[in-house]
Design a protein around this motif. Structure first.
Motif, short mmCIF file in Angstrom:
data_model
loop_
_atom_site.label_atom_id
_atom_site.label_comp_id
_atom_site.label_asym_id
_atom_site.label_seq_id
_atom_site.Cartn_x
_atom_site.Cartn_y
_atom_site.Cartn_z
N VAL A 1 3.28 6.95 -12.09
CA VAL A 1 4.12 6.43 -13.18
C VAL A 1 5.38 5.79 -12.62
CG1 VAL A 1 5.57 7.11 -15.13
CG2 VAL A 1 3.21 7.94 -14.98
N GLN A 2 6.03 6.49 -11.68
CA GLN A 2 7.28 5.96 -11.12
C GLN A 2 7.02 4.69 -10.30
OE1 GLN A 2 10.16 7.07 -12.09
NE2 GLN A 2 9.15 8.72 -13.25
N SER A 3 5.87 4.63 -9.65
CA SER A 3 5.54 3.43 -8.86
C SER A 3 5.29 2.23 -9.77
CB SER A 3 4.31 3.70 -7.99
OG SER A 3 4.55 4.76 -7.08
N ILE A 4 4.57 2.46 -10.87
CA ILE A 4 4.34 1.37 -11.83
C ILE A 4 5.67 0.91 -12.42
CG2 ILE A 4 3.29 0.77 -14.06
CD1 ILE A 4 1.01 2.73 -13.33
N HIS A 5 6.54 1.87 -12.72
CA HIS A 5 7.86 1.52 -13.27
C HIS A 5 8.66 0.70 -12.27
CE1 HIS A 5 12.10 2.35 -14.56
NE2 HIS A 5 11.56 1.97 -15.71
N ALA A 6 8.59 1.07 -10.99
CA ALA A 6 9.31 0.29 -9.97
C ALA A 6 8.77 -1.13 -9.91
CB ALA A 6 9.15 0.97 -8.61
N LEU A 7 7.47 -1.29 -10.05
CA LEU A 7 6.86 -2.63 -10.02
C LEU A 7 7.35 -3.47 -11.20
CD1 LEU A 7 4.71 -4.68 -8.94
CD2 LEU A 7 3.05 -3.53 -10.44
N ILE A 8 7.31 -2.92 -12.40
CA ILE A 8 7.58 -3.72 -13.60
C ILE A 8 9.07 -3.94 -13.84
CG2 ILE A 8 5.42 -2.96 -14.64
CD1 ILE A 8 6.98 -1.10 -16.46
N THR A 9 9.91 -3.14 -13.19
CA THR A 9 11.36 -3.37 -13.34
C THR A 9 11.90 -4.28 -12.25
OG1 THR A 9 11.79 -1.29 -12.15
CG2 THR A 9 11.81 -1.22 -14.57
N ALA B 1 12.19 -5.64 -4.59
CA ALA B 1 13.40 -6.44 -4.80
C ALA B 1 13.54 -7.52 -3.73
CB ALA B 1 14.62 -5.53 -4.79
N ASN B 2 13.21 -7.18 -2.50
CA ASN B 2 13.31 -8.15 -1.40
C ASN B 2 12.31 -9.29 -1.58
OD1 ASN B 2 14.33 -8.97 1.26
ND2 ASN B 2 12.26 -8.46 1.96
N PHE B 3 11.09 -8.97 -2.04
CA PHE B 3 10.09 -10.02 -2.24
C PHE B 3 10.57 -11.02 -3.29
CE2 PHE B 3 6.59 -11.67 -4.85
CZ PHE B 3 5.87 -12.36 -3.88
N TRP B 4 11.06 -10.53 -4.41
CA TRP B 4 11.50 -11.44 -5.45
C TRP B 4 12.75 -12.22 -5.04
CZ3 TRP B 4 7.91 -12.87 -8.30
CH2 TRP B 4 6.97 -12.00 -8.85
N VAL C 1 0.85 -1.19 0.00
CA VAL C 1 0.00 0.00 0.00
C VAL C 1 0.89 1.24 0.00
CG1 VAL C 1 -1.84 1.26 1.18
CG2 VAL C 1 -1.77 -1.25 1.30
N THR C 2 0.79 2.04 -1.04
CA THR C 2 1.62 3.25 -1.14
C THR C 2 0.97 4.39 -0.36
OG1 THR C 2 0.49 3.86 -3.18
CG2 THR C 2 2.55 2.62 -3.39
N GLN D 1 1.80 -4.60 3.55
CA GLN D 1 2.83 -3.66 4.02
C GLN D 1 2.52 -2.26 3.49
OE1 GLN D 1 6.98 -5.31 3.40
NE2 GLN D 1 5.82 -6.89 2.30
N THR D 2 2.73 -1.26 4.32
CA THR D 2 2.61 0.12 3.87
C THR D 2 3.99 0.60 3.41
OG1 THR D 2 2.92 0.89 6.15
CG2 THR D 2 0.65 0.66 5.34
N VAL D 3 3.98 1.37 2.32
CA VAL D 3 5.23 1.86 1.72
C VAL D 3 5.14 3.38 1.67
CG1 VAL D 3 6.71 1.78 -0.31
CG2 VAL D 3 5.39 -0.24 0.34
N HIS D 4 6.16 4.05 2.16
CA HIS D 4 6.09 5.50 2.35
C HIS D 4 6.89 6.30 1.33
CE1 HIS D 4 4.00 5.08 6.23
NE2 HIS D 4 4.73 3.99 6.37
N SER D 5 7.63 5.63 0.44
CA SER D 5 8.42 6.36 -0.55
C SER D 5 8.75 5.44 -1.72
CB SER D 5 9.71 6.88 0.08
OG SER D 5 10.56 5.78 0.42
N LEU D 6 9.15 6.04 -2.81
CA LEU D 6 9.55 5.26 -3.99
C LEU D 6 10.77 4.38 -3.71
CD1 LEU D 6 8.90 7.74 -6.91
CD2 LEU D 6 8.12 5.37 -6.82
N PRO D 7 11.81 4.91 -3.05
CA PRO D 7 12.96 4.04 -2.75
C PRO D 7 12.56 2.83 -1.91
CG PRO D 7 13.58 6.33 -2.51
CD PRO D 7 12.11 6.32 -2.71
N GLN D 8 11.66 3.06 -0.93
CA GLN D 8 11.21 1.94 -0.10
C GLN D 8 10.43 0.93 -0.94
OE1 GLN D 8 8.55 2.96 3.09
NE2 GLN D 8 8.52 0.88 3.93
N LEU D 9 9.62 1.42 -1.89
CA LEU D 9 8.87 0.52 -2.76
C LEU D 9 9.82 -0.35 -3.58
CD1 LEU D 9 6.23 -0.46 -4.09
CD2 LEU D 9 6.46 1.43 -5.73
N SER D 10 10.82 0.25 -4.19
CA SER D 10 11.77 -0.52 -5.00
C SER D 10 12.47 -1.57 -4.16
CB SER D 10 12.79 0.43 -5.65
OG SER D 10 12.15 1.31 -6.55
#
Length: 792
Positions: free
Chosen positions: A593-601, A779-782, A574-575, A766-775
């Motif tokens: 846009v940046q969040s979707i990009h973080a997901l797909i990369t 990465a940790n999940f995968w 959850v962003t 999980q709650t995510v508070h920033s783009l770096p945290q999302l990325s």
């Protein structure tokens, strides 16, 4: 278990003959007809008894059959006995076909026979047919006095003619029950939760109850409901099972489940009903019934066609119906309905039970405890039911029809023009009322009676007018408008406290809508036509909401199963830094846009991104393409036929070498009912909490429930929106081997209002508070998923 046969069913099957004459569209609903019956019955004398249940048991081929029904009225006096049958329709009595009158008198003769059986001291009975013509309230009465010997002979001949079919049904049932007794569950083992669900369904049938079930993706809902229901059928707890659903794809799943059990020895007659406009042969379109070879002499060929079908086929799907319909030159739609009388499982759309205009009268004219209902993807029934019990009519089509109906055309239509202009004047009067009050919209709880009176007269005229016409553009236009008016009139008979009438003036045209805000009482009444029901879906939370809006609040059970898949196979993120309210959308485009990009990369693969509207979809998709032009995307279009839908899904291949991002709409064709297993889909992003767009009609629903229970916003906006979110997220994990990420792009998801609606298998969100945290989280999940895969 003694087999029950309805009197109407018996009479119609045996006595129908000649052509298939489609009944003229009546303005009469079952509810309106019942009101007319009660009105006439209440006007009778003190000795008159209404709705008298009559029955007899006949034994043939070693089996007992109860033939029964309810006579509209019985009057026993010192002078003798009278039995009355009331019929209501729009046609004049003298316009009824001979076959229709034969069927009417056939029913009342059977009632007369049964009455004399209960009163051995009587030797004769007066049979009265009372015909009420709805349009002008004209009542026609005819009487016949028949003696016991005449009625005995009539009933004997009727039953003798039906004996072959009774024996066939009995033999089929014996064969069916014997096969069910030995029927194993069609898989080596039950999945987690599957056995519990099957047991709950069986108990529900045994107790004649109504059960609401939330069974997450992977439970195997179809076989877990059908298998115990078939087992209950083998124990004679029920006689016929209706599997009702909203989508053709789900009907195929039910067909596959029956076919799967048949491979294990099940011998059962199942049929799938297809809508009339889809199954009728192309050569039948735009052909008058008297020129249609599939309708002319239909009833003369029906019984041989049924005998051929029932002795050679068990799973009667659309292709099977079409094959035998062509072989015997019978209309495929009507043939499927007639064949369904001999089937144990009927797979069909919701409207065959719930729609007040097109429900199956042969099954649902009265309650029958031999029927049981399995209702799949029942979350879809909420909006479908509102549509079924609502109607809209406008004056906009009238101008175009008048141009087609000008006297200088090939078919002068002065009378038609006069009738249309009367309808337009009725709309004009209502428009002037709005303009006089300087408003363009008015909402009232009252039915639009002046307009309804005008449309009843118009419908009566058009019914007769259409019968005299040959196919033409004018006839097509009039027919389309007639159906709108007819539906409007029928729905007008249903008004209660759940309705609002909304009149909207848009330029020179007025649109009037009869809006059903709460169809729960109507749904409850439909469900009472059987012994019970199981209503199930992968998303049915909160359960109390669905029980309330689907008519099961006071008399139903609830059961929620956990997901059969490990919750940690998917990450729910959850962003907290994204806002998607209309006021904040523009400022949040780049973050989305940046969040979707973080997901797909995070990992090469296939992804779906869902939006509440096409406009929002286009905005984010275009911004993503500008920021990352190398991204490969595909998008849902506003209109997609079956081929286009399949082409869209075929792009999501297994083991992709490059990343594909699909853009879709919440609540649309790709947000439920699609099955992209394994790595055909590894991530789903959902933009916004899915609230329906603000509009006057949804606001009326909100106000209604605010008055009912103080939960107007939740019932009208939040819960329907959250269901769309859960359905979209459910596209991701389809098997125990699937892994993936659900990215919720809206900070409102982390509020208590929404967290309380999360299903149990989302408990590790999980709650995510920033783009770096999302990325980093992605990465940790995968990384952990890969480690787990390596260990296995």
């Amino acid at each position: 278990m003694v087999t029950k046969i309805g009197i109407r069913q018996l009479v119609e099957f045996v006595l129908r003959q000649g052509d298939l004459n489609e009944v003229k569209n009546s303005q009469n609903t079952a509810l309106a007809g019942a009101k007319i019956h009660r009105r006439l019955q209440s006007s009778r004398g003190e000795d008159y008894e209404s709705e008298v249940y009559l029955k007899t048991t006949v034994t043939m081929n070693g089996n007992d059959y109860v033939i029964s029904g309810r006579a509209d009225g019985v009057q026993l006096t010192a002078d003798g006995a009278l039995i009355e049958e009331i019929k209501t329709s729009d046609q004049a009595y003298d316009e009824l076909t001979d076959n229709t009158r034969t069927l009417y008198w056939g029913q009342v003769k059977v009632y007369g026979y049964l009455l004399l059986q209960d009163h051995p001291d009587l030797d004769k009975v007066t049979l009265q047919l009372t015909y009420f013509q709805v349009a002008n309230e004209k009542i026609t009465k005819e009487q016949k006095v028949l003696h016991r010997a005449e009625l005995d002979q009539f009933f004997k001949e009727l039953v003798t003619e039906y004996e072959y079919w009774l024996t066939l049904r009995a033999d089929l049932r014996k064969q069916r029950n014997a096969s069910i007794a030995e029927l194993p569950f069609p898989f080596p083992a039950f999945r987690p939760g599957q056995h519990e669900l099957a047991a709950a369904v069986y108990k529900t049938i045994r107790l004649n109850k109504r059960l609401f079930v939330e069974a997450p993706t992977g439970t195997g809902k179809t076989i877990s409901t059908l298998f115990p229901a078939v087992k209950a059928m083998g124990e004679d707890l029920i006689e016929r099972l209706f599997y009702l659903t909203a989508k053709q794809s789900t009907r195929h799943v039910a067909e596959e489940a029956v076919d799967l059990m048949s491979h294990d020895g099940l011998v059962i007659k199942s049929i799938t009903l297809t809508a009339k406009d889809q199954i009728r042969f192309p050569e039948e379109r735009d052909v008058l019934p008297e020129d249609n070879p599939y309708m002319v002499g239909y009833y003369d060929r029906l019984k041989p066609a049924l005998k051929d079908l029932l002795t050679h086929e068990n799973q009667i799907t659309r292709p099977v119906i079409e094959t035998y319909a062509r072989k015997h030159t019978v209309d495929p739609f009507e043939f499927s309905l007639d064949a369904s009388l001999f089937c144990d499982v009927v797979i069909c759309d919701y409207n065959y039970l719930f729609d007040p205009l097109v429900y199956l009268q042969r099954f649902f004219s009265e309650s029958d405890d031999d029927n049981f209902f399995l209702i799949d993807e029942v979350h879809n029934l909420v909006s479908r039911a509102r549509d079924m019990y609502s109607a809209t009519v406008s004056d906009q089509p009238i101008g175009a029809i008048l141009k087609l109906a000008q006297p200088d055309k090939s078919q002068p239509s002065d009378d038609l023009q006069t009738a249309l202009k009367k309808v337009r004047r009725s709309f004009t009067r209502r428009s002037k009322d709005l303009l006089a009050d300087d408003v363009t919209e008015r909402v009232t709880p009252d039915p639009p009676e002046p307009l309804l009176r005008t449309l009843r007269t118009f419908n009566e005229f058009v019914t007769d007018w259409m019968a005299r016409q040959k196919p033409s553009p004018l006839l097509d236009a009039v027919r389309d408008y007639f159906f709108d008016c007819l539906t409007f009139v029928k729905i007008g008979d249903l008004y209660d406290g759940s309705y609002q009438t909304r009149a909207v003036l848009d330029g020179h045209h007025l649109t009037v809508k009869e809006l059903c805000l709460d169809p729960s009482d109507f749904l409850d009444g439909a469900l009472k036509l059987g012994a019970g029901a199981v209503l199930f879906s992968a998303t049915l939370s909160p359960m109390s909401y669905y029980q309330r809006v689907l008519g099961g609040e006071a008399n139903s059970l609830a059961y929620q199963l956990p997901s059969p898949f490990p919750p940690k196979n998917q990450a729910i993120l959850v962003t907290q830094y994204v806002q998607t309210t209309y006021r904040e959308r523009e400022q949040n485009v780049d973050r989305i846009v940046q969040s979707i990009h973080a997901l797909i990369t995070g990992k090469t693969g296939n992804y779906l991104v869902f939006f509440p509207s096409y406009g929002y979809l286009s905005q984010i998709r275009d911004a993503l393409k500008v920021a990352y032009p190398d991204t490969v995307t595909t998008s849902q279009e506003t209109t997609m036929d079956a081929a286009a839908r399949q082409a869209f899904l075929d792009q999501f291949t297994a083991h992709p070498a490059t990343t594909l991002v699909g853009f879709c709409v919440l609540g649309g064709i790709f947000s439920e009912g699609i099955d992209l297993r394994g790595d055909r889909l590894i991530g789903v992003a959902i933009v916004s909490v899915g609230l329906p767009g603000l509009n006057p009609e949804t606001n009326l629903i909100r106000d209604y429930y605010d008055h009912q229970n103080g939960q107007g916003f939740a019932y009208a906006y939040q819960l329907p929106g959250m269901n769309n979110v859960l359905q979209a997220a459910g596209r991701l994990i389809r098997s125990s081997q699937d892994h993936g990420i659900v990215l919720l792009l809206d900070q409102r998801f982390a509020s208590r209002r929404y967290v309380d609606l999360f299903p149990p298998h989302w408990r590790y969100y999980q709650t995510v508070h920033s783009l770096p945290q999302l990325s980093a989280t992605i990465a940790n999940f995968w990384h952990q998923t890969q480690e787990g895969s390596d260990e296995n």
